[in-house]
Design a protein around this motif. Structure first.
Motif, PDB file in Angstrom:
ATOM      1  N   PHE A 105       2.017   1.843  -3.520  1.00 18.43           N
ATOM      2  CA  PHE A 105       0.925   2.379  -4.322  1.00 18.43           C
ATOM      3  C   PHE A 105       0.679   3.842  -3.997  1.00 18.43           C
ATOM      4  O   PHE A 105       0.455   4.657  -4.886  1.00 18.43           O
ATOM      5  CB  PHE A 105      -0.352   1.565  -4.085  1.00 18.43           C
ATOM      6  N   TYR A 106       0.733   4.183  -2.732  1.00 11.14           N
ATOM      7  CA  TYR A 106       0.500   5.569  -2.317  1.00 11.14           C
ATOM      8  C   TYR A 106       1.604   6.482  -2.849  1.00 11.14           C
ATOM      9  O   TYR A 106       1.339   7.602  -3.288  1.00 11.14           O
ATOM     10  CB  TYR A 106       0.429   5.644  -0.799  1.00 11.14           C
ATOM     11  N   GLU A 107       2.832   5.987  -2.813  1.00  5.90           N
ATOM     12  CA  GLU A 107       3.948   6.801  -3.284  1.00  5.90           C
ATOM     13  C   GLU A 107       3.918   7.016  -4.790  1.00  5.90           C
ATOM     14  O   GLU A 107       4.437   8.025  -5.285  1.00  5.90           O
ATOM     15  CB  GLU A 107       5.273   6.141  -2.880  1.00  5.90           C
ATOM     16  N   SER A 108       3.316   6.074  -5.510  1.00  2.00           N
ATOM     17  CA  SER A 108       3.297   6.182  -6.972  1.00  2.00           C
ATOM     18  C   SER A 108       1.934   6.628  -7.500  1.00  2.00           C
ATOM     19  O   SER A 108       1.656   6.474  -8.689  1.00  2.00           O
ATOM     20  CB  SER A 108       3.667   4.830  -7.600  1.00  2.00           C
ATOM     21  N   TYR A 109       1.084   7.180  -6.647  1.00  2.00           N
ATOM     22  CA  TYR A 109      -0.248   7.570  -7.092  1.00  2.00           C
ATOM     23  C   TYR A 109      -0.192   8.679  -8.129  1.00  2.00           C
ATOM     24  O   TYR A 109      -1.053   8.786  -9.015  1.00  2.00           O
ATOM     25  CB  TYR A 109      -1.106   8.004  -5.900  1.00  2.00           C
ATOM     26  N   LYS A 110       0.855   9.529  -8.037  1.00  3.48           N
ATOM     27  CA  LYS A 110       0.984  10.587  -9.035  1.00  3.48           C
ATOM     28  C   LYS A 110       1.193  10.018 -10.438  1.00  3.48           C
ATOM     29  O   LYS A 110       0.683  10.549 -11.415  1.00  3.48           O
ATOM     30  CB  LYS A 110       2.144  11.510  -8.667  1.00  3.48           C
ATOM     31  N   TRP A 134       0.825  -1.205   0.000  1.00  2.00           N
ATOM     32  CA  TRP A 134       0.000   0.000   0.000  1.00  2.00           C
ATOM     33  C   TRP A 134       0.857   1.253   0.000  1.00  2.00           C
ATOM     34  O   TRP A 134       0.494   2.257  -0.613  1.00  2.00           O
ATOM     35  CB  TRP A 134      -0.927  -0.014   1.222  1.00  2.00           C
ATOM     36  N   LYS A 135       1.983   1.201   0.668  1.00  2.00           N
ATOM     37  CA  LYS A 135       2.886   2.353   0.699  1.00  2.00           C
ATOM     38  C   LYS A 135       3.440   2.647  -0.689  1.00  2.00           C
ATOM     39  O   LYS A 135       3.525   3.799  -1.110  1.00  2.00           O
ATOM     40  CB  LYS A 135       4.027   2.094   1.682  1.00  2.00           C
ATOM     41  N   TYR A 147       0.004   7.196 -11.525  1.00  2.00           N
ATOM     42  CA  TYR A 147      -1.287   6.715 -11.999  1.00  2.00           C
ATOM     43  C   TYR A 147      -2.179   7.882 -12.427  1.00  2.00           C
ATOM     44  O   TYR A 147      -2.957   7.753 -13.380  1.00  2.00           O
ATOM     45  CB  TYR A 147      -1.984   5.900 -10.907  1.00  2.00           C
ATOM     46  N   LEU A 148      -2.059   9.011 -11.742  1.00  2.00           N
ATOM     47  CA  LEU A 148      -2.841  10.184 -12.136  1.00  2.00           C
ATOM     48  C   LEU A 148      -2.394  10.703 -13.506  1.00  2.00           C
ATOM     49  O   LEU A 148      -3.215  11.119 -14.322  1.00  2.00           O
ATOM     50  CB  LEU A 148      -2.692  11.287 -11.082  1.00  2.00           C
TER      51      LEU A 148
END
Length: 306
Positions: A16-21, A13-14, A23-24
């Motif tokens: 994924f959270y760090e790479s959310y940009k 999850w960490k 995905y945006l």
């Protein structure tokens, strides 16, 4: 004992959270692909298997292979497939040879190399409709420069754009010229990646320019060559703009220059037979896929061999 999976889960999850940009940033491109590529593709496959389909109400009747049987038995589609294969079998090899020769000449030590690169690249950024208007004058039976050039060799004037037997050859000539710029640029990029040391070794061994080309340049250029062939094959099967511009929106005299893509366009927009157009599009998709797969396997073996 149960802490390890929890740590791995939090780590995932960490990440994924760090790479959310990322995905945006990818989201707009993915959305465009879904809306304009995947959804139409699924809809075409759905419409192609209906016996009848109303595009306005999106209601289809019957379900089976009758649309494919009709398209494969349609003389217009058979002519379109024949013309497409003529462009593929005749125009593609000639355009590749001409583009490769021009790229090699430009890449050699000649003066004003940048000027030649610009001149040969201009057709790629020019509207195909504008080029089609120019070629209409070039192919003119009375005032065209092509007939004037042929007359210097005693060849009588030909009705390129009004004779059903010559229309597809006019399209093939147009296709050869219109695709040169793209191929030349790609070949130049491949040639400039070849290390000069290979040519120096060939000169030390006393190899001629022709021998150097076939034993040094061509093998080292093979990855670029196969990539250009793959792109050109797909483009040859999808030919439409050249025909539309050359014959003012028609498919030549008596539809003699029709291609598969033009057949799909005619069925969809002019005749409102969307199920037949979809079936023809699926057939074209299968043909391109099979040809590309065969070419991909051959290219892998050829590149590995070299």
């Amino acid at each position: 004992m149960n802490k390890a999976p929890a740590i791995k889960k939090r780590s995932a999850w960490k990440k994924f959270y760090e790479s959310y940009k990322a995905y945006l940033y990818l989201a707009p491109a993915i959305l465009v692909m879904l809306v304009f590529v995947l959804y139409p593709l699924v809809k075409v496959f759905r419409m192609g298997f209906y016996t009848k389909y109303n595009y306005l109400t999106e209601v289809g009747k019957g379900f089976g292979l009758k649309a494919f049987e009709h398209v494969l038995g349609d003389p217009s589609f058979q002519l379109a497939l024949k013309n497409t294969l003529i462009i593929f079998g005749v125009g593609l090899p000639i355009s590749l040879i001409i583009a490769l020769v021009i790229a090699v000449l430009i890449n050699s030590k000649v003066k004003f190399k940048g000027v030649f690169q610009t001149v040969y690249f201009l057709p790629y950024v020019t509207s195909i409709i504008a080029i089609g208007i120019v070629f209409r004058w070039l192919f003119h039976s009375e005032y065209g420069y092509i007939n004037y050039f042929l007359s210097l060799f005693g060849i009588p004037a030909m009705k390129w754009l009004s004779d059903p037997k010559l229309a597809i050859w006019a399209v093939t000539i147009f296709y050869i010229w219109s695709g040169l710029a793209f191929k030349i640029v790609l070949f130049l990029a491949g040639l400039q990646k070849i290390d000069e040391q290979y040519y120096q070794a060939a000169r030390i061994d006393g190899a001629s320019k022709l021998r150097t080309f076939f034993h040094v340049t061509l093998p080292l250029l093979s990855p670029t060559l196969w990539m250009v062939i793959m792109v050109s094959v797909i483009y040859a099967f999808k030919l439409y703009n050249e025909i539309f511009s050359l014959f003012s929106g028609q498919a030549g005299p008596a539809n003699s220059a029709i291609t598969v893509v033009y057949y799909i366009y005619d069925m969809f927009y002019n005749r409102n037979q969307v199920h037949y157009a979809s079936a023809a599009a699926i057939i074209l998709f299968i043909i391109i896929t099979v040809v590309t797969m065969i070419q991909n396997q051959v290219s892998k073996r050829f590149i590995h061999y070299n």
